[in-house]
Enzyme design. Sequence first.
Site, PDB file in Angstrom:
ATOM      1  N   GLY A   1      41.267  36.284  41.252  1.00 24.72           N
ATOM      2  CA  GLY A   1      41.887  35.412  42.247  1.00 24.72           C
ATOM      3  C   GLY A   1      43.355  35.156  41.924  1.00 24.72           C
ATOM      4  N   THR A   2      43.661  35.014  40.651  1.00 25.16           N
ATOM      5  CA  THR A   2      45.044  34.759  40.233  1.00 25.16           C
ATOM      6  C   THR A   2      45.946  35.912  40.689  1.00 25.16           C
ATOM      7  OG1 THR A   2      44.253  33.550  38.301  1.00 25.16           O
ATOM      8  CG2 THR A   2      46.510  34.377  38.200  1.00 25.16           C
TER       9      THR A   2
ATOM     10  N   ASN B   1      39.860  23.119  44.426  1.00 19.81           N
ATOM     11  CA  ASN B   1      38.962  23.410  43.304  1.00 19.81           C
ATOM     12  C   ASN B   1      38.592  22.172  42.499  1.00 19.81           C
ATOM     13  OD1 ASN B   1      41.869  24.036  42.887  1.00 19.81           O
ATOM     14  ND2 ASN B   1      41.274  24.028  40.739  1.00 19.81           N
TER      15      ASN B   1
ATOM     16  N   GLN C   1      37.556  29.061  46.097  1.00 22.49           N
ATOM     17  CA  GLN C   1      36.417  28.140  45.958  1.00 22.49           C
ATOM     18  C   GLN C   1      35.531  28.098  47.202  1.00 22.49           C
ATOM     19  OE1 GLN C   1      35.347  26.528  43.293  1.00 22.49           O
ATOM     20  NE2 GLN C   1      37.058  27.029  41.960  1.00 22.49           N
TER      21      GLN C   1
ATOM     22  N   SER D   1      37.581  35.603  44.760  1.00 17.03           N
ATOM     23  CA  SER D   1      37.280  36.074  43.405  1.00 17.03           C
ATOM     24  C   SER D   1      35.768  36.074  43.195  1.00 17.03           C
ATOM     25  CB  SER D   1      37.957  35.117  42.412  1.00 17.03           C
ATOM     26  OG  SER D   1      37.687  35.509  41.099  1.00 17.03           O
ATOM     27  N   ALA D   2      35.239  37.192  42.670  1.00 15.84           N
ATOM     28  CA  ALA D   2      33.783  37.367  42.607  1.00 15.84           C
ATOM     29  C   ALA D   2      33.075  36.389  41.667  1.00 15.84           C
ATOM     30  CB  ALA D   2      33.454  38.801  42.180  1.00 15.84           C
ATOM     31  N   HIS D   3      33.756  35.990  40.575  1.00 13.88           N
ATOM     32  CA  HIS D   3      33.013  35.223  39.568  1.00 13.88           C
ATOM     33  C   HIS D   3      32.710  33.787  39.988  1.00 13.88           C
ATOM     34  CE1 HIS D   3      36.161  32.658  37.514  1.00 13.88           C
ATOM     35  NE2 HIS D   3      36.959  33.515  38.102  1.00 13.88           N
TER      36      HIS D   3
ATOM     37  N   THR E   1      42.980  52.487  38.306  1.00 22.22           N
ATOM     38  CA  THR E   1      41.635  53.030  38.530  1.00 22.22           C
ATOM     39  C   THR E   1      40.721  51.884  38.952  1.00 22.22           C
ATOM     40  OG1 THR E   1      42.030  54.693  36.860  1.00 22.22           O
ATOM     41  CG2 THR E   1      39.723  54.253  37.409  1.00 22.22           C
TER      42      THR E   1
ATOM     43  N   CYS F   1      41.113  25.586  34.905  1.00 21.97           N
ATOM     44  CA  CYS F   1      41.895  26.589  34.190  1.00 21.97           C
ATOM     45  C   CYS F   1      42.996  25.963  33.361  1.00 21.97           C
ATOM     46  CB  CYS F   1      42.472  27.581  35.174  1.00 21.97           C
ATOM     47  SG  CYS F   1      41.204  28.222  36.255  1.00 21.97           S
TER      48      CYS F   1
HETATM   49  N1  PLP Z   1      42.365  29.696  43.004  1.00 20.06           N
HETATM   50  C1  PLP Z   1      41.458  28.720  42.898  1.00 20.06           C
HETATM   51  C2  PLP Z   1      41.355  27.682  43.973  1.00 20.06           C
HETATM   52  C3  PLP Z   1      40.615  28.658  41.781  1.00 20.06           C
HETATM   53  O1  PLP Z   1      39.721  27.675  41.658  1.00 20.06           O
HETATM   54  C4  PLP Z   1      40.748  29.653  40.776  1.00 20.06           C
HETATM   55  C5  PLP Z   1      39.920  29.588  39.536  1.00 20.06           C
HETATM   56  O2  PLP Z   1      39.459  28.533  39.143  1.00 20.06           O
HETATM   57  C6  PLP Z   1      41.687  30.669  40.962  1.00 20.06           C
HETATM   58  C7  PLP Z   1      42.489  30.667  42.084  1.00 20.06           C
HETATM   59  C8  PLP Z   1      41.844  31.770  39.969  1.00 20.06           C
HETATM   60  O3  PLP Z   1      40.807  32.695  40.101  1.00 20.06           O
HETATM   61  P1  PLP Z   1      40.504  33.756  38.901  1.00 20.06           P
HETATM   62  O4  PLP Z   1      39.835  32.960  37.826  1.00 20.06           O
HETATM   63  O5  PLP Z   1      39.613  34.775  39.518  1.00 20.06           O
HETATM   64  O6  PLP Z   1      41.815  34.303  38.500  1.00 20.06           O
END
Ligand code: PLP
Length: 380
Positions: A70-71, A148, A176, A194-196, A232, A318
């Site tokens: 996601g970042t 988040n 989120q 973001s998948a996780h 890749t 984070c």
């Molecule tokens: N954006 C939001 C709103 C998030 O909550 C997060 C992770 O907590 C991210 C971006 C970043 O995602 P990633 O951990 O996949 O880089």
Amino acid sequence: MKAYFDNASTTCISPEVLEVMKPYYLEKYGNASTMHQWGVDASEALEKSRESIAKFMKVKPRELVFTGCGTESDNLALKGIAFSTQKKHLITTQIEHPAVLKTAVWLEKQGFDVDYLSVDSQGFVKPETLEKKIRNDTALVSIMTANNEIGTIEPIEELAKITHDHGALFHTDAVQAFGKIPLMLEHVDLLSASAHKLHGPKGIGLLYVKEGTQLTPLLHGGGHEYGLRSATENMPGIVGFAKAVELAEKHMENEAKRQSNLRDKLIKSLESIDDSWLNGPRERLPNNAHFGFDFVEGESLVLRLDANGIAVGTGSACSSHDLMPSHVLLAIGLPPEKAHGSLRLTMSKYTTEEEVDYVIDCVPNVVGDLRKLSPLVRRS
Ligand code: PLP
């Protein structure tokens, strides 16, 4: 008993997801850009996964770019647009994830002018706040779909429409919200996921880029992902992401109801503790509850609950290694001393009512014990 209530920070992988990933490590490990059978298998799986996620999002497969997280998607959206236009103004909000906020701060250093919109006491961006700041030279407006920390769901449709009416592009960080609530993509030009966060693997994200949107890539190389993300392809990650989305879609409606009920049970119980309150609105992400407690430090709460087998969050997942009060809680108007005692509980499809009851039992005792140690507490 063990209870994981930190699903906004990351989730466990679903066994079904892990199963579909395995062959792409062990047997079908070809590079999707090669011509032999291994490569053909990989490239077919790549396009099948892209199509399946696109179907869920009701967009064209060609509009999805797989990224590393996601970042990265947020960075690609903001920097990619900023360096593709002559316009020099960007708008975002004070409550974004650092992946957007710190990118915006970096862009300011590169000569861009950025406005950070304020929010109301529940974390909503008011359309009129955007109206006041948007300009003729605004290139991009980036506003998250759901927060988040406090779970606020922003009025994205309205904000995106205002943005388009003023000739700017609209990006939303849906990390989120993706797979938890329906997405409103009308007037949205770019979207990060973001998948996780939805029981998929770590290290795989996506950016939706509406057809015709000009974007400068961050990574230059072999020209993968329509030239927007050379590298890749992470095939186990991509097929896992697609499976996680398929499962999320299948259970979305039921899970939203089930988790909202559990969330409301948590809220009813924990906000009845003395000197505590709910942060964020009552209508919010189904899996999110966020509380403030006077005379308690969020970090102490995390550690004491951890000792009871309960994983929770405080502040931004984070950035929880820095002890600054959360920028989101400050933005909704909490004074720093009130922003410190915060507790975020986030659930998933695996959260049970028994676990919720366990949290409801533990939190009042832990808060009570911590207050006994606090010099700030009022003693009658
Ligand atoms: N954006 C939001 C709103 C998030 O909550 C997060 C992770 O907590 C991210 C971006 C970043 O995602 P990633 O951990 O996949 O880089």
